[in-house]
Design an enzyme around this catalytic site. Structure first.
Site, PDB file in Angstrom:
ATOM      1  N   GLY A 181      -6.157 -11.820  -6.390  1.00 18.58           N
ATOM      2  CA  GLY A 181      -5.511 -10.889  -7.292  1.00 18.58           C
ATOM      3  C   GLY A 181      -4.043 -11.237  -7.394  1.00 18.58           C
ATOM      4  N   GLN A 201       4.870  -9.911  -8.628  1.00 18.58           N
ATOM      5  CA  GLN A 201       4.911 -11.186  -7.894  1.00 18.58           C
ATOM      6  C   GLN A 201       5.435 -12.340  -8.738  1.00 18.58           C
ATOM      7  OE1 GLN A 201       0.708 -10.529  -6.343  1.00 18.58           O
ATOM      8  NE2 GLN A 201       1.604 -11.716  -4.695  1.00 18.58           N
ATOM      9  N   CYS A 250      -1.832 -13.151   0.957  1.00 18.77           N
ATOM     10  CA  CYS A 250      -1.090 -12.723  -0.233  1.00 18.77           C
ATOM     11  C   CYS A 250      -0.394 -13.957  -0.796  1.00 18.77           C
ATOM     12  CB  CYS A 250      -0.059 -11.665   0.156  1.00 18.77           C
ATOM     13  SG  CYS A 250       0.981 -11.122  -1.210  1.00 18.77           S
ATOM     14  N   LEU A 251      -0.419 -14.115  -2.112  1.00 22.34           N
ATOM     15  CA  LEU A 251       0.209 -15.304  -2.707  1.00 22.34           C
ATOM     16  C   LEU A 251       1.722 -15.318  -2.481  1.00 22.34           C
ATOM     17  CD1 LEU A 251      -1.801 -15.698  -6.049  1.00 22.34           C
ATOM     18  CD2 LEU A 251      -2.058 -16.988  -3.922  1.00 22.34           C
ATOM     19  N   HIS A 255      -4.608  -3.540  -2.032  1.00 24.79           N
ATOM     20  CA  HIS A 255      -3.493  -4.466  -1.788  1.00 24.79           C
ATOM     21  C   HIS A 255      -2.590  -4.562  -3.025  1.00 24.79           C
ATOM     22  CE1 HIS A 255      -1.865  -8.460  -0.199  1.00 24.79           C
ATOM     23  NE2 HIS A 255      -1.502  -8.494  -1.460  1.00 24.79           N
ATOM     24  N   GLU A 256      -3.200  -4.747  -4.196  1.00 24.22           N
ATOM     25  CA  GLU A 256      -2.409  -4.929  -5.417  1.00 24.22           C
ATOM     26  C   GLU A 256      -1.685  -3.636  -5.814  1.00 24.22           C
ATOM     27  OE1 GLU A 256      -1.874  -7.875  -6.299  1.00 24.22           O
ATOM     28  OE2 GLU A 256      -3.521  -8.808  -5.224  1.00 24.22           O
ATOM     29  N   HIS A 306       1.493  -3.344  -3.962  1.00 21.40           N
ATOM     30  CA  HIS A 306       2.578  -4.182  -4.494  1.00 21.40           C
ATOM     31  C   HIS A 306       3.451  -3.405  -5.490  1.00 21.40           C
ATOM     32  CE1 HIS A 306       2.413  -8.321  -3.165  1.00 21.40           C
ATOM     33  NE2 HIS A 306       1.107  -8.388  -3.322  1.00 21.40           N
TER      34      HIS A 306
HETATM   35 ZN    ZN Z   1      -0.204  -9.719  -2.482  1.00 22.68          ZN
END
Ligand code: ZN
Length: 173
Positions: free
Chosen positions: A46, A51, A96-97, A138-139, A142
């Site tokens: 995701g 991000q 996480c990216l 998670h998203e 963010h």
């Molecule tokens: Zn993340």
């Protein structure tokens, strides 16, 4: 196709609380296309707009993670909220990216239900379990500037921060 730069922890932008998208969806389709290109290029489950430096309440989830076909577009969540969480929990390694190479075990509800709007502005609700439920939680975090580091203790947080800073230094040498 436009693969955008993913902000890495401890970039302060990642700690921002994002603004609602609201009814004006102009430019959102293009943003989502860039987000999809970026997520696929990095094999993410995701990606939230924040991000890539766009502080709007919007994220996407990989189609397979969201229970769709591999060729389907990512699932788009505009102005999302988690409306229900299951009582059963699961601990799983989460990445996480914005934290390449970092994985931390995080305990989360196994099932989650989200409400959001799609690219046409239509409200929908969707329930997921396992990785999908985890990705939605998670998203959504963010969008309020919450990160993996908010789920670990002080010492682990310092270790992650040092690792990320060391890598950033090495990248600029
Ligand atoms: Zn993340």
């Amino acid at each position: 196709m436009a693969i955008r730069t993913i902000l890495r922890y401890p970039d302060p932008v990642l700690l921002t609380s994002c603004e609602p998208v609201g009814d004006d969806l102009e430019g959102i389709e293009e943003l989502v296309r860039d987000m999809a290109d970026t997520m696929f290029a990095h094999n993410g489950a995701g990606l939230a707009a924040i991000q890539i430096g766009v502080t709007k309440r919007l994220f996407i989830v990989d189609p397979v993670v969201a229970g769709r076909e591999e060729d389907d577009p990512p699932m788009v969540f505009i102005d999302p909220e988690i409306v229900q969480l299951g009582r059963e929990t699961e601990v799983s390694e989460e990445g996480c990216l914005s934290f390449p190479g970092v994985y931390v075990p995080i305990k989360r509800p196994y099932r989650a239900r989200a409400r959001a709007r799609d690219l046409r502005g239509q409200v929908f609700e969707i329930e997921g379990e396992g990785l999908f439920a985890r990705a939605m939680q998670h998203e959504t975090e963010h969008l309020d500037g919450r990160l993996l580091t908010d789920h670990v203790g002080r010492i682990k947080r310092q270790m992650i921060k040092r690792k990320m800073e060391r890598e950033a230094e090495e990248a600029t040498l």
